[in-house]
Design a protein around this motif. Structure first.
Motif, PDB file in Angstrom:
ATOM      1  N   THR A  91      32.237  31.213  33.354  1.00 30.03           N
ATOM      2  CA  THR A  91      32.805  30.225  32.450  1.00 30.03           C
ATOM      3  C   THR A  91      32.192  28.870  32.695  1.00 30.03           C
ATOM      4  O   THR A  91      31.731  28.572  33.785  1.00 30.03           O
ATOM      5  CB  THR A  91      34.328  30.151  32.644  1.00 30.03           C
ATOM      6  N   ALA A  92      32.202  28.108  31.639  1.00 28.45           N
ATOM      7  CA  ALA A  92      31.739  26.722  31.793  1.00 28.45           C
ATOM      8  C   ALA A  92      32.816  25.880  32.419  1.00 28.45           C
ATOM      9  O   ALA A  92      32.636  24.725  32.690  1.00 28.45           O
ATOM     10  CB  ALA A  92      31.356  26.154  30.435  1.00 28.45           C
ATOM     11  N   CYS A  93      33.956  26.428  32.613  1.00 31.83           N
ATOM     12  CA  CYS A  93      35.084  25.675  33.155  1.00 31.83           C
ATOM     13  C   CYS A  93      35.485  26.281  34.481  1.00 31.83           C
ATOM     14  O   CYS A  93      36.446  27.037  34.553  1.00 31.83           O
ATOM     15  CB  CYS A  93      36.273  25.716  32.209  1.00 31.83           C
ATOM     16  N   PRO A 124      38.200  32.244  33.514  1.00 30.67           N
ATOM     17  CA  PRO A 124      37.456  32.309  32.260  1.00 30.67           C
ATOM     18  C   PRO A 124      38.306  32.890  31.142  1.00 30.67           C
ATOM     19  O   PRO A 124      39.214  33.677  31.378  1.00 30.67           O
ATOM     20  CB  PRO A 124      36.306  33.249  32.594  1.00 30.67           C
ATOM     21  N   GLY A 152      34.510  29.712  27.213  1.00 29.97           N
ATOM     22  CA  GLY A 152      33.759  29.963  28.434  1.00 29.97           C
ATOM     23  C   GLY A 152      32.298  29.581  28.254  1.00 29.97           C
ATOM     24  O   GLY A 152      31.876  29.149  27.182  1.00 29.97           O
ATOM     25  N   TYR A 153      31.547  29.797  29.302  1.00 34.79           N
ATOM     26  CA  TYR A 153      30.157  29.367  29.287  1.00 34.79           C
ATOM     27  C   TYR A 153      29.322  30.222  28.346  1.00 34.79           C
ATOM     28  O   TYR A 153      29.371  31.438  28.380  1.00 34.79           O
ATOM     29  CB  TYR A 153      29.588  29.455  30.704  1.00 34.79           C
ATOM     30  N   ASN A 154      28.572  29.570  27.506  1.00 34.37           N
ATOM     31  CA  ASN A 154      27.642  30.274  26.634  1.00 34.37           C
ATOM     32  C   ASN A 154      26.457  29.358  26.420  1.00 34.37           C
ATOM     33  O   ASN A 154      26.601  28.261  25.887  1.00 34.37           O
ATOM     34  CB  ASN A 154      28.305  30.604  25.292  1.00 34.37           C
ATOM     35  N   VAL A 155      25.324  29.838  26.830  1.00 35.36           N
ATOM     36  CA  VAL A 155      24.161  28.961  26.865  1.00 35.36           C
ATOM     37  C   VAL A 155      23.760  28.481  25.468  1.00 35.36           C
ATOM     38  O   VAL A 155      23.370  27.326  25.270  1.00 35.36           O
ATOM     39  CB  VAL A 155      22.987  29.640  27.633  1.00 35.36           C
ATOM     40  N   ILE A 206      26.179  25.822  24.331  1.00 34.49           N
ATOM     41  CA  ILE A 206      25.933  24.552  25.039  1.00 34.49           C
ATOM     42  C   ILE A 206      24.776  23.829  24.348  1.00 34.49           C
ATOM     43  O   ILE A 206      24.805  22.614  24.163  1.00 34.49           O
ATOM     44  CB  ILE A 206      25.597  24.809  26.530  1.00 34.49           C
ATOM     45  N   TYR A 218      31.213  15.087  27.562  1.00 37.40           N
ATOM     46  CA  TYR A 218      31.676  16.131  28.478  1.00 37.40           C
ATOM     47  C   TYR A 218      32.720  15.522  29.398  1.00 37.40           C
ATOM     48  O   TYR A 218      32.509  14.451  29.971  1.00 37.40           O
ATOM     49  CB  TYR A 218      30.507  16.679  29.291  1.00 37.40           C
ATOM     50  N   LYS A 245      36.544  19.856  32.277  1.00 38.75           N
ATOM     51  CA  LYS A 245      35.346  20.680  32.144  1.00 38.75           C
ATOM     52  C   LYS A 245      35.220  21.237  30.722  1.00 38.75           C
ATOM     53  O   LYS A 245      34.962  22.417  30.500  1.00 38.75           O
ATOM     54  CB  LYS A 245      35.353  21.799  33.185  1.00 38.75           C
ATOM     55  N   THR A 246      35.466  20.365  29.778  1.00 36.52           N
ATOM     56  CA  THR A 246      35.301  20.772  28.386  1.00 36.52           C
ATOM     57  C   THR A 246      34.469  19.727  27.655  1.00 36.52           C
ATOM     58  O   THR A 246      34.409  18.572  28.057  1.00 36.52           O
ATOM     59  CB  THR A 246      36.651  20.886  27.646  1.00 36.52           C
TER      60      THR A 246
END
Ligand SMILES: Nc1ncnc2c1ncn2[C@@H]1O[C@H](COP(=O)(O)OP(=O)(O)OP(=O)(O)O)[C@@H](O)[C@H]1O
Length: 957
Positions: A112-114, A119, A257-260, A263, A274, A279-280
């Motif tokens: 996750t990006a957070c 996640p 969540g993290y997704n390249v 992003i 940001y 973390k969002t």
């Protein structure tokens, strides 16, 4: 006017809210069962259900009782801010789809990006069509609602694991979905079982292919029904990541969540920000459509639109199978807006709130309205505050919180329209009862400070910049209330005696024996009319107090910033009952507003009796899994206004520069109590030796050298303490000059221990390195100390980025001292500089200090120097008086003026080792390399050259 809710109240409100939601959910379930029985497909999201007769009957979106309970969009940030106001049930939205699904599957952990959150999971609901048939028996609507609202899903199927992220992310999915955005039709069944279910017709003839719960939600997807806009890829992988958009004022944040790829999309949007705390990413609404369109093209991402933002989207295709969006309501009517009033000046406040048509109409009715195009917010005169709040309360979908009560009290005159003066008028105080010497010495801005304090009835935080003379102002303010004395002065221990000197200097009418400096834990705290005590001793002695002090001065009041410390716990009760509280600090808060709380409480105990209210408003309080985090900041402009109105007076050097001398010298009498008994005895013995008649000149000189060396050793603890106090007081950059190697070593060793950046230049520093070190100091950020040898670094170097020079030791040649001072006071220096001379009683300083002044006086008369050294000393009575002292003084004078005499002294300063047989040193200096070998080196010669360099005495710039 709303006051912050207590924990208890919040809990209660939350319970009620949950109950109400449960009732609604049950009602909806029942309704859906009915619909299912009658052939309607109700598993569709409300938007689907609103999208025309071909799928489900059109619904009135405002009718929360049918397909969607409308909820307030929960902004995780605002909830973390502790806003527990009971939600307006009309303003929340919960899709029936959220809780009419099949069995929840355990979510899978994914990157996750957070990182601070778990996640968002992909949860697949396996029992699907028809929707009502899949209401999981083990998951009650209550549970689902609780989950929906971010309270986890504790009683749901044991297979289900929900995360905080999933919880918060869930809500928008509950909202009506735009078919083009949800792209639900593209979801593929993940297993044969779901494949089979997919083919099972719904009662309306439509198949629900899959139900996915990304970010903890469940979104029904209707195969073949929800179409992508022509030409746009609709296919989303079954495992695509679910995310959501959440409205936040005039911005929105994306929870996913993290997704390249996503992003990359984020980074292409100009309004991106940001937030490292949550973390969002968040964006301006102007980028909303662009983001949604771009996300649509990412097969691995499903981004749920903003609640109520469907109306913003492009018109739907009218082709068969498309969803008719035209009938969706415009976003504003669905959006709940919440905000607060914030003070923006002494006379005006601003409504910090998102867009609402009704609210704008209300704003436009206000006579004093003003729209700030920069901030894009409306502001009004304080006198219209009550009117605006009252009227805003009548608007549905709007919650505009009023100014906190503290502010309305502090600005009562502006609110009641009795004063609209942009600057507070401070009346001139009658100081006829105060020593005229003191009153006549006050600089104009200092007089204003005294007037301000008296206008505030002797309770204030005087936060003038360092070196602006807070001491003289505090003494004057306290003297105005002399009838209420005894006075208590609480100070860092390194400046106790400096305060004693200041009282003697500025209040000649006060008998010196009425000043009680508390030195040990056995002393009496109330023995004098003026009682000076260190913070640490106060905590030991406060129990002595039978009757409270009515007038209290706290120097360096930021020492009280942490309420948990013993010093704070000792001082706060005293301050609470004192009638006059004079807090002094050049740096009341060094890193965050939370540090101001105790000082505000000390001056105004009624303002924020509970820290939480202060934390919510000004410390950006966030609820974390472990409790509240108050380390942030919020509404700082308002806090400043409040402080200036009712608590604090702060002037910066640049504000009053024209009234200041270019150099402000200060004699700091360091604590004699810190000189050990052994060292003191040794010093006395040496002084005696020097004045013994039968001694040869050589013997006298040797005794003098030893006396000087022992003085250095004796001063080390006080010097260290003073430097550490300066650092704690927020002095970021300064120079410390010392003469003896043992002193320089002790200072640097201590700075290393405290991890404070420093540079050191002494006789052993190669010339080639000096400039680099100098540059290193000039460019350093934050704390930095330049530890310099008086004789090796007193010329040719520029340290103009500092504004303070501390002389840890005295030196007999004032020319050298002035040169050293001018490392800071030179071209490039825009401020008045502070020069602190640390002087220890009962040491060689008793003789060196008058000697220095004598010479300075001569120089001053010749126009070669300022003369305020002697003014300072005469005033404090720090002069030799007895005949014996005179003799040693003469000896010093003679010894140092004779050719070559000072060479011996310099050599001794280099080679003096307190641990050697010649002395019983007590200071741990660590490994001190013997530098006596340096004495014959070229460096040594260089160090001696300046002695006759009288031409270099610098007059003020
Ligand atoms: N009106 C004045 N007349 C003469 N000297 C003054 C006056 N005001 C201040 N000074 C001198 O200026 C120097 C700095 O003053 P003081 O120590 O009170 O500053 P401060 O604001 O307390 O600084 P800090 O925050 O560093 O402690 C002292 O030597 C003080 O005696």
């Amino acid at each position: 006017m709303s006051l912050p809710l207590t924990e208890e109240q919040r809990k209660k409100i939350e319970e009620n809210r949950q109950k109400a939601l449960a009732r609604r959910a049950e009602k909806l379930l029942a309704e859906q069962r009915q619909n299912a029985g009658s052939g309607f497909t109700v598993a569709a999201t409300p938007s689907q259900s609103k999208q025309g007769p071909s799928q489900t009957p059109p619904r009135d979106p405002s009718n929360s009782g049918s397909h969607g309970v409308v909820f307030k969009q929960q902004n995780p940030r605002s909830s973390s801010n502790g806003d527990q106001r009971p939600p307006n049930s009309q303003s929340f939205q919960l899709s029936t789809s959220t809780w009419t699904q099949g069995t929840w599957k355990r979510q899978e952990k994914m990157p996750t990006a957070c990182p601070s959150h778990s996640p968002p999971s992909q949860m697949t609901v396996t029992g699907i069509s028809p929707p009502l048939a899949h209401s999981p028996p083990e998951v009650t609507s209550q549970q689902l609602l609780g989950y929906e609202l971010g309270y986890g899903h504790p009683q749901a199927s044991h297979e289900t694991t929900l995360t905080p992220f999933a919880n918060t992310a869930h809500e928008p999915l509950a909202k009506a979905k735009n078919s083009q955005e949800t792209a639900a039709s593209s979801f593929r069944p993940r297993d044969p079982e779901s494949e089979a279910r997919m083919s099972r017709p719904s009662t309306s003839g439509q198949n629900i292919s899959d139900i996915r719960c990304g970010s903890g939600s469940v979104t029904p997807k209707t195969e073949g029904r929800l179409q992508q806009k022509s030409g746009t890829p609709l296919q989303k992988a079954a495992s695509s990541q679910q995310g959501m958009c959440i409205r936040d004022g005039d911005r929105f944040q994306v929870k996913i969540g993290y997704n390249v790829e996503l992003i990359a999309v984020f980074k292409s949007l100009s309004s991106r920000r940001y937030d490292p705390a949550t973390k969002t990413w968040n964006f301006s609404m102007t980028d909303y459509d662009a983001l949604m369109r771009a996300a649509q093209h990412l097969p691995a991402v499903t981004l749920q639109p903003l609640e109520g933002a469907e109306g913003r989207r492009e018109p739907p295709s009218t082709g068969s199978g498309s969803v008719a969006q035209a009938c969706l309501p415009a976003a504003p009517s669905l959006t709940f807006v919440k905000g607060q009033c914030v003070l923006i000046s002494r006379a005006r406040f601003e409504a910090d709130i998102g867009y609402s048509e009704g609210l704008i109409a209300l704003f436009q009715q206000m006579d004093s309205r003003n729209y700030d195009v920069k901030t894009r917010k409306w502001n009004f005169l304080l006198e219209e505050h009550s009117k605006l709040i009252e009227r805003a309360r009548c608007l549905p979908q709007v919650q505009l919180d009023p100014l906190p009560k503290t502010l309305t009290l502090a600005f009562a005159s502006q609110l009641e329209k009795t004063s609209l003066c942009p600057v507070a008028n401070i009346p001139e105080a009658d100081l006829s009862g105060v020593d005229s010497k003191l009153v006549s010495s006050l600089l104009p801005f200092q007089r204003t400070g005294v007037n301000f304090a008296i206008a505030k009835r002797g309770r204030l935080l005087l936060a003038d910049d360092m070196g602006l003379g807070k001491t003289i102002q505090a003494i004057c303010i306290a003297a105005y209330y002399q009838k209420e004395w005894p006075l208590l002065v609480v100070v860092p221990s390194s400046v106790r005696f400096t305060w004693e000197q200041a009282f003697r200097r500025w209040l000649p009418s006060l008998r010196p024996d009425r000043i009680n400096v508390v030195v040990t834990g056995k002393d009496c705290l109330t023995a004098g009319l003026v009682n000076i005590v260190s913070f640490d001793l106060l905590s030991k002695l406060e129990r002595q107090l039978k009757t409270p002090f009515k007038v209290v001065i706290i120097d360096e009041s930021h020492f009280l910033k942490n309420i948990k410390t013993a010093r704070c716990r000792a001082a706060m009760p005293l301050l609470k009952v004192a009638k006059r509280v004079i807090l002094l600090s050049g740096t009341p808060a060094m890193s965050r507003p939370a540090e101001l709380y105790t000082q505000i409480l000390a001056v105004k105990p009624t303002f924020f009796p509970q820290f939480h209210a202060f934390g919510l408003r000004y410390c950006g309080a966030k609820r974390m899994p472990w409790g509240w985090d108050y380390s942030g900041s919020s509404n700082l402009g308002e806090l400043k206004l409040l402080l200036e109105e009712a608590v604090m007076l702060r002037r910066l050097k640049c504000d009053v520069l024209s009234q200041l001398p270019a150099k402000q010298r200060k004699m700091v009498v360091v604590a004699p109590g810190q000189i050990s008994a052994g060292t003191r005895a040794a010093l006395d013995a040496m002084a005696k030796e020097m004045t013994t008649k039968d001694k040869t000149k050589q013997q006298q000189k040797e005794a003098l050298i030893l006396f000087f060396n022992r003085t250095a050793e004796a001063k080390i603890p006080s010097v260290i303490e003073y430097i550490l106090d300066l650092l704690e007081s927020g002095r970021e950059k300064f120079l410390v000059f010392a003469h003896h190697k043992v002193v320089l070593d002790a200072i640097t060793k201590q700075l290393e221990r405290k991890c404070v950046q420093y540079i050191r230049i002494d006789g052993s520093t190669p010339s080639a390195d000096r400039e680099d070190l100098c540059q290193q100091f000039q460019q350093s950020q934050g704390h930095a100390v330049a530890v310099l040898s008086i004789t090796a670094a007193n010329m040719g170097l520029t340290f103009s980025s500092a504004e303070l020079v501390v002389f840890a030791e005295l030196f007999w040649n004032p020319g050298v001292l002035i040169q050293a001072e001018d490392r800071v006071h030179r071209i490039g220096q825009l401020n008045s500089v502070g020069i602190h001379y640390l002087v220890a009683r009962g040491t060689a300083d008793d003789y060196l200090w008058p000697l220095i002044q004598e010479k300075i006086k001569v120089l001053g008369e010749a126009g070669l120097s300022e003369t305020n050294f002697s003014e300072m000393t005469e005033a404090t009575g720090y002069f030799y008086k007895d005949p014996k002292q005179q003799k040693i003084y003469d000896l010093f004078q003679k010894s140092f003026e004779e050719d070559g005499s000072d060479v011996a002294l310099l050599e001794a300063a280099e080679s003096f080792d307190p641990g050697s047989a010649s002395g019983a040193g007590s200071w741990d200096t660590g490994d001190t390399p013997d530098e006596s070998t340096l004495l014959g080196s070229p460096l040594k010669k260089k160090r001696f050259e300046f002695f006759d360099n009288w031409d270099s005495f610098t007059s003020p710039l």
